[in-house]
Design a protein around this motif. Sequence first.
Motif, short mmCIF file in Angstrom:
data_model
loop_
_atom_site.label_atom_id
_atom_site.label_comp_id
_atom_site.label_asym_id
_atom_site.label_seq_id
_atom_site.Cartn_x
_atom_site.Cartn_y
_atom_site.Cartn_z
N PRO A 320 0.74 -1.15 -0.14
CA PRO A 320 -0.20 0.02 -0.06
C PRO A 320 0.80 1.39 0.01
CG PRO A 320 -0.87 -1.54 1.54
CD PRO A 320 0.26 -2.26 0.98
N ASP A 321 1.75 1.38 0.70
CA ASP A 321 2.54 2.54 0.81
C ASP A 321 3.34 2.91 -0.40
OD1 ASP A 321 1.76 2.96 3.45
OD2 ASP A 321 3.70 2.31 4.33
N ALA A 322 3.85 1.95 -1.20
CA ALA A 322 4.45 2.15 -2.14
C ALA A 322 3.58 2.51 -3.35
CB ALA A 322 5.21 0.85 -2.69
N ARG A 323 2.22 1.71 -3.41
CA ARG A 323 1.46 2.37 -4.38
C ARG A 323 0.77 3.62 -4.31
NH1 ARG A 323 -3.16 -2.33 -6.51
NH2 ARG A 323 -3.21 -1.42 -8.56
N ARG A 324 0.54 4.20 -3.09
CA ARG A 324 0.22 5.42 -2.79
C ARG A 324 1.19 6.48 -3.30
NH1 ARG A 324 -1.20 3.39 2.51
NH2 ARG A 324 -3.14 2.99 2.30
N GLU A 325 2.45 6.41 -3.10
CA GLU A 325 3.66 7.07 -3.51
C GLU A 325 3.60 7.07 -4.96
OE1 GLU A 325 6.19 10.01 -3.19
OE2 GLU A 325 5.21 9.06 -1.58
N PHE A 327 1.03 6.57 -7.13
CA PHE A 327 -0.18 7.21 -7.64
C PHE A 327 0.32 8.58 -7.61
CE2 PHE A 327 -3.95 4.13 -7.05
CZ PHE A 327 -3.29 3.08 -7.80
N ARG A 328 0.88 9.29 -6.58
CA ARG A 328 0.99 10.50 -6.42
C ARG A 328 2.16 10.87 -7.36
NH1 ARG A 328 2.27 12.48 -0.30
NH2 ARG A 328 2.08 14.34 -1.36
N GLU A 329 3.11 10.13 -7.87
CA GLU A 329 4.03 10.69 -8.77
C GLU A 329 3.41 10.47 -10.23
OE1 GLU A 329 7.55 8.43 -8.04
OE2 GLU A 329 7.81 9.56 -6.03
N GLU A 330 2.88 9.15 -10.42
CA GLU A 330 2.39 8.80 -11.88
C GLU A 330 1.12 9.53 -12.20
OE1 GLU A 330 1.11 4.81 -14.10
OE2 GLU A 330 2.67 4.72 -12.41
N GLU A 336 -4.66 13.02 -0.23
CA GLU A 336 -5.89 12.48 0.34
C GLU A 336 -6.47 11.42 -0.90
OE1 GLU A 336 -10.36 14.10 1.56
OE2 GLU A 336 -8.86 15.50 0.95
N ALA A 337 -6.33 12.10 -2.07
CA ALA A 337 -6.83 11.16 -3.11
C ALA A 337 -6.24 9.59 -3.18
CB ALA A 337 -6.96 11.81 -4.37
N ALA A 338 -4.82 9.83 -3.13
CA ALA A 338 -4.08 8.65 -3.17
C ALA A 338 -4.40 7.75 -2.08
CB ALA A 338 -2.54 9.13 -3.29
N GLU A 357 -7.87 4.53 -19.20
CA GLU A 357 -8.57 4.79 -20.51
C GLU A 357 -9.08 6.16 -20.40
OE1 GLU A 357 -12.80 3.14 -22.71
OE2 GLU A 357 -11.62 1.69 -21.31
N PHE A 358 -9.27 6.67 -19.20
CA PHE A 358 -9.79 8.15 -18.92
C PHE A 358 -8.62 8.97 -18.37
CE2 PHE A 358 -13.21 5.07 -18.85
CZ PHE A 358 -14.15 5.54 -19.86
N ASP A 359 -8.97 10.24 -18.52
CA ASP A 359 -8.16 11.30 -17.72
C ASP A 359 -7.86 10.89 -16.34
OD1 ASP A 359 -6.92 14.02 -17.70
OD2 ASP A 359 -8.40 13.97 -16.04
N PRO A 360 -6.82 10.72 -15.58
CA PRO A 360 -6.64 10.36 -14.45
C PRO A 360 -7.40 11.12 -13.28
CG PRO A 360 -4.32 10.32 -15.52
CD PRO A 360 -5.50 11.09 -16.38
N ASP A 361 -7.69 12.66 -13.24
CA ASP A 361 -8.36 13.11 -12.58
C ASP A 361 -9.72 12.94 -12.61
OD1 ASP A 361 -6.04 14.68 -11.67
OD2 ASP A 361 -6.22 16.50 -13.02
N LEU A 362 -10.33 12.52 -13.73
CA LEU A 362 -11.58 12.05 -14.10
C LEU A 362 -11.99 10.84 -13.41
CD1 LEU A 362 -14.39 12.46 -15.19
CD2 LEU A 362 -13.64 11.05 -17.29
N ALA A 363 -10.73 9.86 -13.63
CA ALA A 363 -10.83 8.52 -12.79
C ALA A 363 -11.05 8.80 -11.41
CB ALA A 363 -9.84 7.60 -13.29
N ALA A 364 -10.27 9.88 -10.90
CA ALA A 364 -9.96 9.77 -9.34
C ALA A 364 -11.38 10.54 -8.96
CB ALA A 364 -8.93 10.72 -9.04
#
Length: 497
Positions: A320-325, A327-330, A336-338, A357-364
């Motif tokens: 989880p911690d590595a995936r959060r980091e 997500f923030r970078e990629e 909060e979202a991550a 498939e979609f914009d990351p912000d829209l997906a988030a």
Amino acid sequence: MTARAQAADAADLAVVIGLEVHVQLETDTKIFCGCSTDLADAEPNTHTCPVCLGLPGALPVLNEGAVEAAVKVGKAIDADIPEETAFHRKNYYYPDLPKNFQITQYDAPICQDGALEFSVEGERRTVGIERAHLEEDPGSLKHKGGSIDTAEYTLVDYNRAGVPLMEIVTEPDFRGAGEVRAFLAKLEEVLEYLGVFDASRDGSLRIDANLSVVDADAVDEAGGIDAETLEAANRTEVKNISSHKGAQKALAYEAQRQKNAVERGRAVEQETRHWDEARGITVSMRSKEAEKDYRYFREADLPPLAVSHWRDELAIPELPDARRERFREEYGLNAEAADKLTSTKQVADFYEDVAAEFDPDLAATWVADNLLGELNYRDMAVADVGDRLAAIHRLIELVDEGEITAKNARETVLRTMLDEGLDPDAVVEREGLGKTSGEAVEAAVERAIADNPDAVEDYHAGEEGALNFLVGQVMQATGGSADPGEVNRLLREELEA
């Protein structure tokens, strides 16, 4: 600790807690036999055999999958995995332990000297893991007509006997019940990411906690307590805790009970206590056993097992911690979202499918805010709609392609999908939510301007809120099916023409 000559004030006392967390490992069969671990709808005592019932002459055979799961846990908590591990017999009698001994690990655990980092109230904490070892689960007791100390009688179900357990023993590093709850949430999150644990199973995670109180001045600035102080402190073991929230409530109660005793000049007895969740109290069960009472000796029917090479051979997934980091970078997400999008592996996997498939912000927005928000409102999790994720993906596609407004998608379609189990296209058709555009929107814009001369005058006077009012009139006229951005543009064009 012995009885104190003088009463102490609660403010002068510090709480010391260590945990023994019993985790059911996800395997198809039990740890020493071929009986199924799929017990959800099983009748009592139907998933049993001579091995898990402890019948004379029955011999255990170690489940390789349980060993693999334990090694993965060891890697995730950065524990030492020895060259060789072994099993022992722990001798004690309980009605749910059919052999009168438990096959477990004593002085050769499969994992030791690990650690787990977690956050509590915005601060990072690290708790040491003394050891983590494999053992078999006992059966389960069904108390009828009351709780453990008030029941009219008790039934025994041996279906659970032999389910593989991993007991994770922490150092006494906790200084409060809130820390324990945060740690358990993080531990469960890691186990779920590893794929070795299913929180939906009844009894899948059970906690025993050892708690004592010591003089506050015995705690150093780093939160440490010397071994002599710990040895002198009488502790109680609180058993039968089955949830994060339950652990916090049980240990907060027990800490206060002990502080009250010390304040009144009474000794804290070293004993085992039961957490009665219904009454919200701990009750005395028995005097606490010492290690010698268990009479450990080697399990002669299971030879020592070489395991150290498995550490290099077994891969573990991104934690989880590595995936959060990442997500923030990629994906450029905020913290909060991550956090929301990595709360479970299934949530994180779904987000990445959508973001591909979609914009990351829209997906988030759709996964972290809309979907998780609606699920939380219904006291549901993504796992509860795992077979409907393709339909939710389709809903996001309708929004992205402009077939439906985001507002209607969020407030009508998604909610109807979750409540009635319909597909998004069916909801859109039934509710008439296809996006209105072209001449219909232009006509609605003209009508809004003609019907609201005061708002038009206010707009020309520089009141921006008047435009928002007119947008609302158009959206109302089109049943919310027009694109707000297009409506805004058309209104400005008409008003400034």
